[in-house]
Design an enzyme around this catalytic site. Structure first.
Site, PDB file in Angstrom:
ATOM      1  N   LYS A  68     -82.829  -7.793  21.985  1.00 33.15           N
ATOM      2  CA  LYS A  68     -81.784  -7.288  21.085  1.00 33.15           C
ATOM      3  C   LYS A  68     -80.749  -8.389  20.856  1.00 33.15           C
ATOM      4  CE  LYS A  68     -78.881  -3.063  20.849  1.00 33.15           C
ATOM      5  NZ  LYS A  68     -78.609  -1.778  21.530  1.00 33.15           N
ATOM      6  N   SER A 143     -79.000   2.343  18.700  1.00 35.57           N
ATOM      7  CA  SER A 143     -78.729   1.078  18.038  1.00 35.57           C
ATOM      8  C   SER A 143     -79.821   0.018  18.251  1.00 35.57           C
ATOM      9  CB  SER A 143     -77.399   0.520  18.524  1.00 35.57           C
ATOM     10  OG  SER A 143     -77.467   0.196  19.900  1.00 35.57           O
ATOM     11  N   SER A 167     -79.042   4.558  23.101  1.00 35.31           N
ATOM     12  CA  SER A 167     -79.509   3.572  22.132  1.00 35.31           C
ATOM     13  C   SER A 167     -80.904   3.011  22.295  1.00 35.31           C
ATOM     14  CB  SER A 167     -78.541   2.394  22.083  1.00 35.31           C
ATOM     15  OG  SER A 167     -77.621   2.619  21.073  1.00 35.31           O
TER      16      SER A 167
HETATM   17  N1  GLN Z   1     -75.518   6.449  19.184  1.00 31.10           N
HETATM   18  C1  GLN Z   1     -74.507   6.227  20.155  1.00 31.10           C
HETATM   19  C2  GLN Z   1     -73.281   5.659  19.449  1.00 31.10           C
HETATM   20  O1  GLN Z   1     -73.175   5.858  18.310  1.00 31.10           O
HETATM   21  C3  GLN Z   1     -75.014   5.358  21.232  1.00 31.10           C
HETATM   22  C4  GLN Z   1     -74.945   3.893  21.020  1.00 31.10           C
HETATM   23  C5  GLN Z   1     -75.499   3.089  22.170  1.00 31.10           C
HETATM   24  O2  GLN Z   1     -76.087   3.629  23.113  1.00 31.10           O
HETATM   25  N2  GLN Z   1     -75.288   1.770  22.124  1.00 31.10           N
HETATM   26  O3  GLN Z   1     -72.428   5.050  19.993  1.00 31.10           O
END
Ligand code: GLN
Length: 489
Positions: A68, A143, A167
């Site tokens: 990532k 993400s 994420s």
């Molecule tokens: N979807 C969650 C958010 O909007 C989680 C993001 C993550 O785990 N980095 O923050």
């Protein structure tokens, strides 16, 4: 020969001499380019086989992977998919990258994320949206969008992502892959750009539970550069996968995924998710699991998402205060330091990020801290205490990751409905408690995968992996990938 193979299968092919390490890299590189225009997994694709032939005896020696783009890689562009870091080339390596280099794994590319890892759609990165390999008109989620897409497309057998709320585990559900977030502190986050430090985890994307265990074995361990890491036992997760789950007890929360939880809804997809979940549970019981329904006060469950937003936005606002355009990224214009920073941050962040920083600043204001930040921390403590109480009797919690398949790009969600408030956000429990938590595919609806999640006691990663491996066997969906395109190599 290469595409869609697992780590274990590639290891065998390399060891037998059927595939050379450089050849494997070239095949992965070819696939990365082949699918890039259609799916956009990568911010950067690396075209040169860099790792000097390592003599490491690691199972990952010669295995390609993606990382990532919020992990620091010295000499390689690292943008966090944000304009504010669009030219940033770090001068140091994240611990996970260092460990993977040492193991001889070869980095194929840096993957697209939702800007600064905030978001769950895979649509907010500065280089464009990531598309779902099973249906281009759908999101892959986020993400860790590109990480999941690159594994789901069969480009690489594993990818490293980060998981602060869900994420890795939520997009893994939409992409039909395995997403494993180990116990908080098992893997060092040094060099992972901090989002919300009390919730941030390194997490692993693979196509089988066994592969997830292999990668976790390579990455785990104390690191003086991340103060939450601990010395884990020398015992390898992979070796403890013995398939013996007899007497293991799981619970699912009635208010999250019970058959009656959404009685008034006419959402067909949701019904199929819940029914197929019950079918898998029935199969699991036949194989020796004990699975029971438990009830938790719905008020606490409804508070999960708001509490997550309060805590994560507050921590993110503080963590990202270093992105001023002065040390990193494009410099702003202006006469004073303040106006230079103001300009850089105005241009560098998208609206979504700015909204989170506004929320975070508000929550952290002295007069709001007690009511907002500290109350959110209390909700966190209440839910973690409740789950730990249940873990005295049960070995883990099981639930579908989502109420449906990956959404289309134009779909709108009713954020305040039960489904969106609870079922779409419950994975954050794993981050609140630092619990080991894994997603595996369990069903397909019209060809689109959906995943289920198992979350267990802190430091019982081996137990969670073992239960997941058994369920993987029961669902028969081990190793699936999206067989699109004619990019077979
Ligand atoms: N979807 C969650 C958010 O909007 C989680 C993001 C993550 O785990 N980095 O923050």
């Amino acid at each position: 020969m290469y595409r869609g193979k697992s780590i274990v299968e590639l290891r065998d092919l390399i060891d037998k001499g059927d595939l050379g390490k450089e050849e494997v890299f070239e095949k992965a590189n070819y696939l990365a380019h082949f699918f890039q225009d259609d799916y956009n997994s990568f911010v950067t694709i690396l075209d040169k086989y860099k790792s000097k032939d390592s003599d490491s005896d690691s199972l990952l020696n010669g295995i390609p992977y993606s990382l990532k783009d919020n992990f620091s890689t010295s000499g390689i562009l690292t943008t966090a998919s944000s304009n504010i870091l669009r030219d940033y080339v770090p001068v140091y390596d994240a611990t996970v990258y260092k460990k993977l280099k040492k193991a001889g794994a070869s980095l194929v590319g840096k993957t697209v994320l939702d800007e600064l890892a905030m978001g769950g759609t895979g649509t907010t990165g500065h280089t464009g949206v990531v598309r779902n390999p099973y249906d281009k008109e759908r999101m892959i989620g986020g993400s860790s969008a590109g990480s999941v897409a690159s594994v789901a497309l069969g480009i690489v057998p594993f990818s490293i992502g980060s998981d602060t709320g869900d994420s890795v585990r939520k997009p893994a559900s939409y992409g039909g892959v395995v997403g494993f977030k180990p116990t908080y502190g098992l893997i060092s986050r040094y060099g992972l750009f901090a989002f919300a430090s009390s919730l941030d985890h390194v997490a692993i994307v693979t196509r089988s539970v066994e592969d997830g265990a292999i990668v976790a074995d390579t990455l785990k361990g104390y690191d003086s550069l991340d103060m939450v890491t601990y010395k884990s036992s020398k015992e390898e997760f992979r070796k403890s996968l013995d398939n013996d789950i007899k007497g293991k007890k799981l619970f699912y929360i009635k208010e999250v995924c019970g058959m009656d939880a959404y009685k008034d809804s006419d959402d067909k997809e949701l019904k199929e998710v819940l029914e197929s979940f019950q079918e898998v549970l029935a199969e699991c019981r036949k194989k020796g699991f004990i699975i029971e329904e438990v009830s938790i006060d719905k008020k606490i469950l409804e508070a999960l998402y708001p509490a997550y937003m309060c805590i994560s936005c507050a921590e993110a606002t503080s963590n990202n205060a270093n992105l001023t355009g002065i040390q990193f990224g494009p410099r702003g214009e202006g006469e004073t330091i303040e106006s230079i920073m103001f300009d850089a941050r105005t241009k560098g962040f998208s609206e979504l990020i700015k909204r989170r920083f506004v929320l975070g600043s508000y929550i952290l204001q002295k007069e709001n801290q007690e009511k907002l930040f500290l109350n959110a921390c209390r909700v966190r403590r209440m839910i973690v205490d409740k789950i730990n109480e249940l873990f005295q009797e049960y070995d883990g919690m099981i639930a579908p990751c989502s109420g449906g398949v990956a959404p289309t790009f134009d779909s709108s969600s009713e954020k305040l409905s039960d489904r969106y408030l609870i079922l779409e956000n419950h994975l954050v429990i794993g981050n609140f408690g630092g619990f080991p938590s894994i997603t595996i595919p369990y069903h397909k609806i019209n060809g689109l995968p959906v995943g289920l999640n198992i979350t267990g006691r802190v430091k019982e990663d081996a137990v969670v992996l073992n239960m997941a491996k058994k369920i993987e066997e029961i669902t028969g969906l081990k190793g699936i990938y999206a067989e699109v395109g004619d990019g077979d190599v």
